[in-house]
Structure formats: C-alpha cells, structure tokens
Design a protein around this motif. Structure first.
Motif, PDB file in Angstrom:
ATOM      1  N   ALA A   6      -7.866 -11.810  -5.342  1.00 48.14           N
ATOM      2  CA  ALA A   6      -6.183 -12.307  -5.227  1.00 48.14           C
ATOM      3  C   ALA A   6      -5.994 -12.213  -3.827  1.00 48.14           C
ATOM      4  O   ALA A   6      -6.720 -12.258  -3.068  1.00 48.14           O
ATOM      5  CB  ALA A   6      -5.200 -11.028  -5.837  1.00 48.14           C
ATOM      6  N   PHE A   7      -4.799 -12.697  -3.374  1.00 50.46           N
ATOM      7  CA  PHE A   7      -4.340 -13.033  -1.953  1.00 50.46           C
ATOM      8  C   PHE A   7      -4.500 -11.641  -1.370  1.00 50.46           C
ATOM      9  O   PHE A   7      -4.143 -10.766  -1.882  1.00 50.46           O
ATOM     10  CB  PHE A   7      -2.966 -13.510  -1.768  1.00 50.46           C
ATOM     11  CG  PHE A   7      -2.894 -15.025  -2.208  1.00 50.46           C
ATOM     12  CD1 PHE A   7      -3.264 -15.942  -1.244  1.00 50.46           C
ATOM     13  CD2 PHE A   7      -2.448 -15.436  -3.300  1.00 50.46           C
ATOM     14  CE1 PHE A   7      -2.960 -17.362  -1.560  1.00 50.46           C
ATOM     15  CE2 PHE A   7      -2.370 -16.477  -3.716  1.00 50.46           C
ATOM     16  CZ  PHE A   7      -2.357 -17.610  -2.874  1.00 50.46           C
ATOM     17  N   THR A   8      -5.141 -11.464  -0.255  1.00 51.08           N
ATOM     18  CA  THR A   8      -5.125 -10.356   0.662  1.00 51.08           C
ATOM     19  C   THR A   8      -4.164 -10.369   1.691  1.00 51.08           C
ATOM     20  O   THR A   8      -3.860 -11.234   2.326  1.00 51.08           O
ATOM     21  CB  THR A   8      -6.442 -10.185   1.305  1.00 51.08           C
ATOM     22  OG1 THR A   8      -7.515 -10.202   0.446  1.00 51.08           O
ATOM     23  CG2 THR A   8      -6.755  -8.974   1.939  1.00 51.08           C
ATOM     24  N   HIS A   9      -3.052  -9.413   1.742  1.00 48.33           N
ATOM     25  CA  HIS A   9      -2.024  -9.267   2.349  1.00 48.33           C
ATOM     26  C   HIS A   9      -2.518  -8.186   3.669  1.00 48.33           C
ATOM     27  O   HIS A   9      -3.031  -7.257   3.604  1.00 48.33           O
ATOM     28  CB  HIS A   9      -1.076  -8.687   1.921  1.00 48.33           C
ATOM     29  CG  HIS A   9      -0.167  -9.404   1.057  1.00 48.33           C
ATOM     30  ND1 HIS A   9       0.881 -10.088   1.068  1.00 48.33           N
ATOM     31  CD2 HIS A   9      -0.922  -9.759  -0.558  1.00 48.33           C
ATOM     32  CE1 HIS A   9       1.223 -10.841  -0.100  1.00 48.33           C
ATOM     33  NE2 HIS A   9       0.025 -10.712  -0.948  1.00 48.33           N
ATOM     34  N   ALA A  10      -2.277  -8.851   5.012  1.00 50.81           N
ATOM     35  CA  ALA A  10      -2.546  -7.837   6.079  1.00 50.81           C
ATOM     36  C   ALA A  10      -1.455  -8.207   7.342  1.00 50.81           C
ATOM     37  O   ALA A  10      -0.663  -9.097   7.102  1.00 50.81           O
ATOM     38  CB  ALA A  10      -4.064  -8.305   6.736  1.00 50.81           C
ATOM     39  N   LEU A  11      -1.424  -7.243   8.293  1.00 53.78           N
ATOM     40  CA  LEU A  11      -0.473  -7.237   9.358  1.00 53.78           C
ATOM     41  C   LEU A  11      -1.279  -7.811  10.695  1.00 53.78           C
ATOM     42  O   LEU A  11      -2.434  -7.274  10.823  1.00 53.78           O
ATOM     43  CB  LEU A  11       0.312  -6.099   9.392  1.00 53.78           C
ATOM     44  CG  LEU A  11       0.972  -5.691   8.123  1.00 53.78           C
ATOM     45  CD1 LEU A  11       1.420  -4.374   8.204  1.00 53.78           C
ATOM     46  CD2 LEU A  11       2.172  -6.513   7.959  1.00 53.78           C
ATOM     47  N   ILE A  12      -0.266  -8.442  11.486  1.00 58.57           N
ATOM     48  CA  ILE A  12      -1.256  -8.746  12.690  1.00 58.57           C
ATOM     49  C   ILE A  12      -1.280  -7.522  13.846  1.00 58.57           C
ATOM     50  O   ILE A  12      -1.723  -7.565  14.924  1.00 58.57           O
ATOM     51  CB  ILE A  12      -0.644  -9.627  13.434  1.00 58.57           C
ATOM     52  CG1 ILE A  12       0.945  -9.906  13.711  1.00 58.57           C
ATOM     53  CG2 ILE A  12      -0.933 -11.037  12.643  1.00 58.57           C
ATOM     54  CD1 ILE A  12       1.521 -10.940  14.681  1.00 58.57           C
ATOM     55  N   GLU A  13      -0.289  -6.587  13.596  1.00 60.30           N
ATOM     56  CA  GLU A  13      -0.214  -5.365  14.371  1.00 60.30           C
ATOM     57  C   GLU A  13       0.133  -4.159  13.331  1.00 60.30           C
ATOM     58  O   GLU A  13       0.581  -4.523  12.411  1.00 60.30           O
ATOM     59  CB  GLU A  13       0.948  -5.511  15.396  1.00 60.30           C
ATOM     60  CG  GLU A  13       0.735  -6.580  16.563  1.00 60.30           C
ATOM     61  CD  GLU A  13       2.084  -6.447  17.199  1.00 60.30           C
ATOM     62  OE1 GLU A  13       3.074  -6.123  16.885  1.00 60.30           O
ATOM     63  OE2 GLU A  13       1.637  -7.055  18.525  1.00 60.30           O
ATOM     64  N   PRO A  14      -0.140  -3.025  13.993  1.00 58.21           N
ATOM     65  CA  PRO A  14       0.073  -1.744  12.833  1.00 58.21           C
ATOM     66  C   PRO A  14       1.644  -1.543  12.985  1.00 58.21           C
ATOM     67  O   PRO A  14       2.357  -1.625  13.677  1.00 58.21           O
ATOM     68  CB  PRO A  14      -0.554  -0.742  13.672  1.00 58.21           C
ATOM     69  CG  PRO A  14      -0.812  -1.140  15.061  1.00 58.21           C
ATOM     70  CD  PRO A  14      -0.732  -2.591  14.966  1.00 58.21           C
ATOM     71  N   PRO A  15       2.124  -1.261  11.738  1.00 56.51           N
ATOM     72  CA  PRO A  15       3.560  -1.025  11.269  1.00 56.51           C
ATOM     73  C   PRO A  15       3.648   0.230  11.797  1.00 56.51           C
ATOM     74  O   PRO A  15       3.099   1.307  12.116  1.00 56.51           O
ATOM     75  CB  PRO A  15       3.533  -1.321   9.810  1.00 56.51           C
ATOM     76  CG  PRO A  15       2.199  -0.678   9.515  1.00 56.51           C
ATOM     77  CD  PRO A  15       1.301  -1.258  10.276  1.00 56.51           C
ATOM     78  N   VAL A  16       5.277   0.564  11.765  1.00 56.03           N
ATOM     79  CA  VAL A  16       5.876   1.794  12.062  1.00 56.03           C
ATOM     80  C   VAL A  16       6.154   2.740  10.839  1.00 56.03           C
ATOM     81  O   VAL A  16       6.005   3.805  10.873  1.00 56.03           O
ATOM     82  CB  VAL A  16       7.096   1.597  12.846  1.00 56.03           C
ATOM     83  CG1 VAL A  16       6.635   1.017  14.165  1.00 56.03           C
ATOM     84  CG2 VAL A  16       8.174   0.695  12.102  1.00 56.03           C
TER      85      VAL A  16
END
Length: 129
Positions: A6-16
């Motif tokens: 499936a689509f892989t979701h990721a973030l460009i920076e770590p979340p709070v």
C-alpha cells in the motif's frame, strides 16, 4: 527487506504527538510531499511524504529502546531494479545522512504535529500492516 503493498506514509521530521518507543527513519530518493493535498481536518499531517505501493526498503540498522531513549529502525529505499545484497553502494551514504538527521533533531526538537485521525498511519513498519 520490507515491501509495502500500500502507500507508505512518513514524516519529514519527528512529530511531537505520536506515541511509541521506536522511531523509523527512511532514506529516500522518491518520496513525494503531500502538503498541497492535505485536508483541513483531523486527517491533516504537516510534513507528510508518501511512497508508492510496492516500494522496497532495506533494513540498515536496528537499535532497541533503552530507558528514556527510543529505539530506531533505519531503512533505505531500494530502487525498483536494485538487487538486495549484504552491503549496497548507497548504504553508507544513507546511514551517514540518517545519523545527521538524528543529531539535528536532538538539538532542534520536535515541531511537527499529526492529526488525531491520521496518527494510525504512522504506527507500523512499512509492509507490516
């Protein structure tokens, strides 16, 4: 190697605001930012990137959580025709880049937020959902 169908979701920076004891860091050449497509509701995610279905990731390093420090899984995206081998040509470059990100985030801190309804998309390794 991990492959997400499936689509892989990721973030460009770590979340709070994401729970958990392990961070997954991805080194990529093809992830696409979704900023212009993000909804204005609880699905909103600042700094989201997507990988197409079928994207393959090579596990470079795994660190177990200890005390107050989170564990880490460091992954590198493999190109479509790249063979999986013990040590590939981009592995050292990817590890160096990921280590620099970890150092930078330690000094800058966590700033991004994830909408409550979208947080489950970031709770598992690619290919294991």
């Amino acid at each position: 190697m991990l492959t997400d169908r499936a689509f892989t979701h990721a973030l460009i920076e770590p979340p709070v605001d994401l729970p958990g004891t392990v961070e997954v860091l991805l080194w990529s050449m093809t992830a696409r930012r979704t900023g212009l497509l993000e909804p204005a509701d609880d699905q909103y995610v600042e700094g989201r990137v997507l990988f197409l279905p079928g994207t393959r990731f090579k596990v470079l390093e795994v660190t177990e959580p200890t005390g107050d420090e989170r564990g880490r899984v460091l992954l590198r995206e493999l190109s479509a025709d790249e063979p999986v081998r013990a040590h590939g040509p981009f592995d050292d470059l990817a590890l160096t880049s990921l280590y620099r990100c970890v150092e930078r985030w330690a000094t800058v801190g966590r700033r991004r937020s994830v909408g409550a309804a979208a947080s489950r998309r970031f709770a598992a390794l690619p290919g294991l959902v």
